[in-house]
Design an enzyme around this catalytic site. Structure first.
Site, PDB file in Angstrom:
ATOM      1  N   ASN A 107     -11.730  -2.391   5.293  1.00 44.87           N
ATOM      2  CA  ASN A 107     -10.319  -2.258   4.882  1.00 44.87           C
ATOM      3  C   ASN A 107      -9.928  -0.792   4.720  1.00 44.87           C
ATOM      4  O   ASN A 107      -8.768  -0.500   4.438  1.00 44.87           O
ATOM      5  CB  ASN A 107     -10.031  -3.049   3.600  1.00 44.87           C
ATOM      6  CG  ASN A 107     -10.644  -2.424   2.370  1.00 44.87           C
ATOM      7  OD1 ASN A 107     -11.519  -1.570   2.463  1.00 44.87           O
ATOM      8  ND2 ASN A 107     -10.203  -2.842   1.211  1.00 44.87           N
ATOM      9  N   THR A 122      -5.489  -3.856   7.462  1.00 53.45           N
ATOM     10  CA  THR A 122      -5.290  -5.208   6.944  1.00 53.45           C
ATOM     11  C   THR A 122      -5.219  -6.204   8.102  1.00 53.45           C
ATOM     12  O   THR A 122      -5.455  -5.835   9.263  1.00 53.45           O
ATOM     13  CB  THR A 122      -4.073  -5.241   5.979  1.00 53.45           C
ATOM     14  OG1 THR A 122      -4.043  -6.528   5.361  1.00 53.45           O
ATOM     15  CG2 THR A 122      -2.746  -4.984   6.684  1.00 53.45           C
ATOM     16  N   LYS A 161      -9.313  -6.347  10.368  1.00 51.38           N
ATOM     17  CA  LYS A 161     -10.419  -5.950   9.490  1.00 51.38           C
ATOM     18  C   LYS A 161     -11.794  -6.011  10.173  1.00 51.38           C
ATOM     19  O   LYS A 161     -12.649  -5.167   9.925  1.00 51.38           O
ATOM     20  CB  LYS A 161     -10.430  -6.799   8.223  1.00 51.38           C
ATOM     21  CG  LYS A 161      -9.312  -6.427   7.242  1.00 51.38           C
ATOM     22  CD  LYS A 161      -9.441  -7.241   5.967  1.00 51.38           C
ATOM     23  CE  LYS A 161      -8.621  -6.644   4.846  1.00 51.38           C
ATOM     24  NZ  LYS A 161      -8.958  -7.212   3.542  1.00 51.38           N
ATOM     25  N   ALA A 192     -14.465 -19.616   0.010  1.00 45.55           N
ATOM     26  CA  ALA A 192     -15.539 -19.037   0.820  1.00 45.55           C
ATOM     27  C   ALA A 192     -14.953 -18.281   2.010  1.00 45.55           C
ATOM     28  O   ALA A 192     -15.554 -18.217   3.084  1.00 45.55           O
ATOM     29  CB  ALA A 192     -16.497 -20.131   1.291  1.00 45.55           C
ATOM     30  N   ASP A 237     -12.786  -3.975  -1.173  1.00 46.20           N
ATOM     31  CA  ASP A 237     -12.254  -5.161  -1.867  1.00 46.20           C
ATOM     32  C   ASP A 237     -13.158  -5.574  -3.033  1.00 46.20           C
ATOM     33  O   ASP A 237     -12.680  -5.914  -4.121  1.00 46.20           O
ATOM     34  CB  ASP A 237     -12.132  -6.347  -0.895  1.00 46.20           C
ATOM     35  CG  ASP A 237     -10.865  -6.263  -0.054  1.00 46.20           C
ATOM     36  OD1 ASP A 237      -9.900  -5.604  -0.484  1.00 46.20           O
ATOM     37  OD2 ASP A 237     -10.848  -6.861   1.039  1.00 46.20           O
ATOM     38  N   GLY A 279      -4.968 -10.867 -10.926  1.00 43.85           N
ATOM     39  CA  GLY A 279      -5.456 -10.337  -9.652  1.00 43.85           C
ATOM     40  C   GLY A 279      -4.756  -9.088  -9.132  1.00 43.85           C
ATOM     41  O   GLY A 279      -5.196  -8.498  -8.144  1.00 43.85           O
ATOM     42  N   SER A 299       0.805  -1.227   0.000  1.00 41.91           N
ATOM     43  CA  SER A 299       0.000   0.000   0.000  1.00 41.91           C
ATOM     44  C   SER A 299       0.840   1.281   0.000  1.00 41.91           C
ATOM     45  O   SER A 299       0.497   2.230  -0.720  1.00 41.91           O
ATOM     46  CB  SER A 299      -0.976  -0.008   1.176  1.00 41.91           C
ATOM     47  OG  SER A 299      -1.919  -1.028   0.984  1.00 41.91           O
TER      48      SER A 299
HETATM   49  P1  NAP Z   1      -9.210 -16.746   3.848  1.00 38.13           P
HETATM   50  O1  NAP Z   1     -10.346 -15.992   4.433  1.00 38.13           O
HETATM   51  O2  NAP Z   1      -8.205 -17.376   4.739  1.00 38.13           O
HETATM   52  O3  NAP Z   1      -9.841 -17.898   2.884  1.00 38.13           O
HETATM   53  C1  NAP Z   1      -8.988 -18.816   2.253  1.00 38.13           C
HETATM   54  C2  NAP Z   1      -9.797 -19.643   1.227  1.00 38.13           C
HETATM   55  O4  NAP Z   1      -8.873 -20.506   0.542  1.00 38.13           O
HETATM   56  C3  NAP Z   1     -10.852 -20.553   1.859  1.00 38.13           C
HETATM   57  O5  NAP Z   1     -11.918 -20.713   0.966  1.00 38.13           O
HETATM   58  C4  NAP Z   1     -10.065 -21.874   2.024  1.00 38.13           C
HETATM   59  O6  NAP Z   1     -10.892 -23.015   2.058  1.00 38.13           O
HETATM   60  C5  NAP Z   1      -9.263 -21.878   0.747  1.00 38.13           C
HETATM   61  N1  NAP Z   1      -8.052 -22.703   0.890  1.00 38.13           N
HETATM   62  C6  NAP Z   1      -6.908 -22.382   1.532  1.00 38.13           C
HETATM   63  N2  NAP Z   1      -6.036 -23.409   1.472  1.00 38.13           N
HETATM   64  C7  NAP Z   1      -6.659 -24.403   0.766  1.00 38.13           C
HETATM   65  C8  NAP Z   1      -6.289 -25.716   0.368  1.00 38.13           C
HETATM   66  N3  NAP Z   1      -5.085 -26.245   0.668  1.00 38.13           N
HETATM   67  N4  NAP Z   1      -7.172 -26.449  -0.347  1.00 38.13           N
HETATM   68  C9  NAP Z   1      -8.392 -25.929  -0.668  1.00 38.13           C
HETATM   69  N5  NAP Z   1      -8.819 -24.699  -0.311  1.00 38.13           N
HETATM   70  C10 NAP Z   1      -7.953 -23.951   0.395  1.00 38.13           C
HETATM   71  O7  NAP Z   1      -8.367 -15.839   2.854  1.00 38.13           O
HETATM   72  P2  NAP Z   1      -8.865 -14.618   1.948  1.00 38.13           P
HETATM   73  O8  NAP Z   1      -8.677 -13.350   2.691  1.00 38.13           O
HETATM   74  O9  NAP Z   1     -10.221 -14.961   1.417  1.00 38.13           O
HETATM   75  O10 NAP Z   1      -7.756 -14.608   0.776  1.00 38.13           O
HETATM   76  C11 NAP Z   1      -7.668 -15.698  -0.129  1.00 38.13           C
HETATM   77  C12 NAP Z   1      -6.563 -15.430  -1.161  1.00 38.13           C
HETATM   78  O11 NAP Z   1      -6.852 -14.258  -1.898  1.00 38.13           O
HETATM   79  C13 NAP Z   1      -5.173 -15.188  -0.552  1.00 38.13           C
HETATM   80  O12 NAP Z   1      -4.241 -15.825  -1.390  1.00 38.13           O
HETATM   81  C14 NAP Z   1      -4.991 -13.692  -0.630  1.00 38.13           C
HETATM   82  O13 NAP Z   1      -3.637 -13.314  -0.736  1.00 38.13           O
HETATM   83  C15 NAP Z   1      -5.743 -13.374  -1.910  1.00 38.13           C
HETATM   84  N6  NAP Z   1      -6.283 -11.996  -1.922  1.00 38.13           N
HETATM   85  C16 NAP Z   1      -5.975 -11.198  -2.986  1.00 38.13           C
HETATM   86  C17 NAP Z   1      -6.499  -9.916  -3.047  1.00 38.13           C
HETATM   87  C18 NAP Z   1      -6.150  -9.018  -4.199  1.00 38.13           C
HETATM   88  O14 NAP Z   1      -6.261  -7.795  -4.063  1.00 38.13           O
HETATM   89  N7  NAP Z   1      -5.787  -9.552  -5.350  1.00 38.13           N
HETATM   90  C19 NAP Z   1      -7.342  -9.446  -2.022  1.00 38.13           C
HETATM   91  C20 NAP Z   1      -7.644 -10.306  -0.954  1.00 38.13           C
HETATM   92  C21 NAP Z   1      -7.109 -11.589  -0.921  1.00 38.13           C
HETATM   93  P3  NAP Z   1     -11.461 -23.578   3.485  1.00 38.13           P
HETATM   94  O15 NAP Z   1     -12.631 -22.701   3.816  1.00 38.13           O
HETATM   95  O16 NAP Z   1     -11.836 -24.974   3.188  1.00 38.13           O
HETATM   96  O17 NAP Z   1     -10.328 -23.448   4.478  1.00 38.13           O
END
Ligand code: NAP
Length: 277
Positions: free
Chosen positions: A91, A66, A70, A133, A106, A244, A21
């Site tokens: 955020n 962050t 949050k 999810a 987001d 992304g 950021s």
């Molecule tokens: P989160 O709340 O921890 O959710 C993680 C998600 O990934 C859940 O659905 C989880 O499934 C799944 N997951 C993790 N490990 C897995 C595995 N080994 N096998 C299958 N499913 C798996 O995280 P989040 O905040 O939503 O972020 C998710 C991703 O998006 C991260 O990589 C983050 O860096 C990225 N992101 C990018 C941006 C951007 O601006 N581009 C913004 C936000 C996030 P379960 O529910 O089964 O655990």
């Protein structure tokens, strides 16, 4: 004597060193020639209340929030946007007259990234399938519905978490198991990976998307690597793809505009700076 006031903003989290950021906002400040600052401030969970109160007292215009603050930030706010309320997390905080306004950008960052990367794409054109999810999925499902998606399907390793989201968002949101994804693809117009799978250091995302319609758009919110295996597969099939990184950049726009009074632009130079930084 003329004293120009420096407008101050920050990102707070714990840890915070990894945050892109300051680079993003620093680029926009320099580009617009604004007398302002944007720094990364580490605030431990137990110090959150005191940390925020300090920023307000020190005259900050606001901050990004962050992990892990949050949800706490949402509860601390005096007023909350509809989208932050629906997403259940904030955020972006704006401070005014000692009061805190909380927003969540987001989802709109996700949508505006698709609109920039694929100008002909419309959420309203068909069903979206969201893999994952977690927190990001919640913001994205909300934003897709707001932007007119007629139906959103959620598939997640832990089915119960997908069901909780679908119950929360109502009739337009359904759940499919991971095994059912291939059969559901024929009706999907927008395919989104919101899981951490495919990110450097995480397990691969193993999925066959060859039964998506030829007009489908595929996007991955993982941006490290920039072109994930999912996006490579989609490109090989001739599908429209959007990476992304732009979501990260576009989610920063509303905060910058609220604090510094100028709507910034996400351009190629910013993308290159963030990739290099
Ligand atoms: P989160 O709340 O921890 O959710 C993680 C998600 O990934 C859940 O659905 C989880 O499934 C799944 N997951 C993790 N490990 C897995 C595995 N080994 N096998 C299958 N499913 C798996 O995280 P989040 O905040 O939503 O972020 C998710 C991703 O998006 C991260 O990589 C983050 O860096 C990225 N992101 C990018 C941006 C951007 O601006 N581009 C913004 C936000 C996030 P379960 O529910 O089964 O655990």
């Amino acid at each position: 004597m003329k004293t120009d006031k420096i407008i101050k903003a920050a990102v707070i989290g714990w840890p915070i060193n990894h945050s892109k950021s300051p680079l993003i906002h620093g680029y926009w400040l320099a580009k617009a020639g604004i007398l302002g600052s944007y720094e990364a401030i580490g605030i431990a969970p137990e110090s959150f209340n005191a940390g925020i109160s300090n920023l307000v007292l020190q005259g900050y215009a606001g901050c990004n929030v962050t992990i892990p603050h949050k949800e706490t930030a949402l509860n601390k706010a005096d007023s909350v946007s509809d989208r932050a309320q629906a997403i259940g997390a904030a955020n972006t905080l704006v401070f005014k007259d000692g009061k805190i306004f909380a927003d969540n950008t987001d989802g709109i960052g996700f949508i505006n990234n698709l609109k920039q990367g694929a100008p002909d794409w419309r959420a309203s054109a068909g069903t979206a399938l969201v893999l994952g999810a977690g927190g990001a999925a919640r913001a994205i499902v909300y934003a897709l519905l707001q932007d007119g998606a007629p139906k959103v399907l959620i598939a997640n390793r832990t089915l119960e978490k997908a069901k909780i989201l679908s119950d929360f968002f109502g009739d337009k949101v359904g759940v499919v198991s991971i095994n059912e994804v291939p059969d559901a693809l024929g009706e999907v117009h927008t395919f989104v990976n919101t899981t951490a799978l495919g990110m450097t250091g995480q397990p691969e995302l193993i999925i066959d998307i060859s039964s998506l319609p030829k007009t489908a758009l595929v996007t991955d919110i993982v941006y490290n690597p920039l072109t994930t295996d999912l996006l490579k597969q989609a490109q090989g099939l001739g599908l429209i793809t959007v990476d992304g990184l732009g979501m990260l950049l576009h989610q920063a726009v509303p905060g910058f505009e609220a604090w510094f009074g100028v709507r910034p632009v996400v351009d190629v130079e910013l993308r290159q700076k963030v990739l290099a930084g």
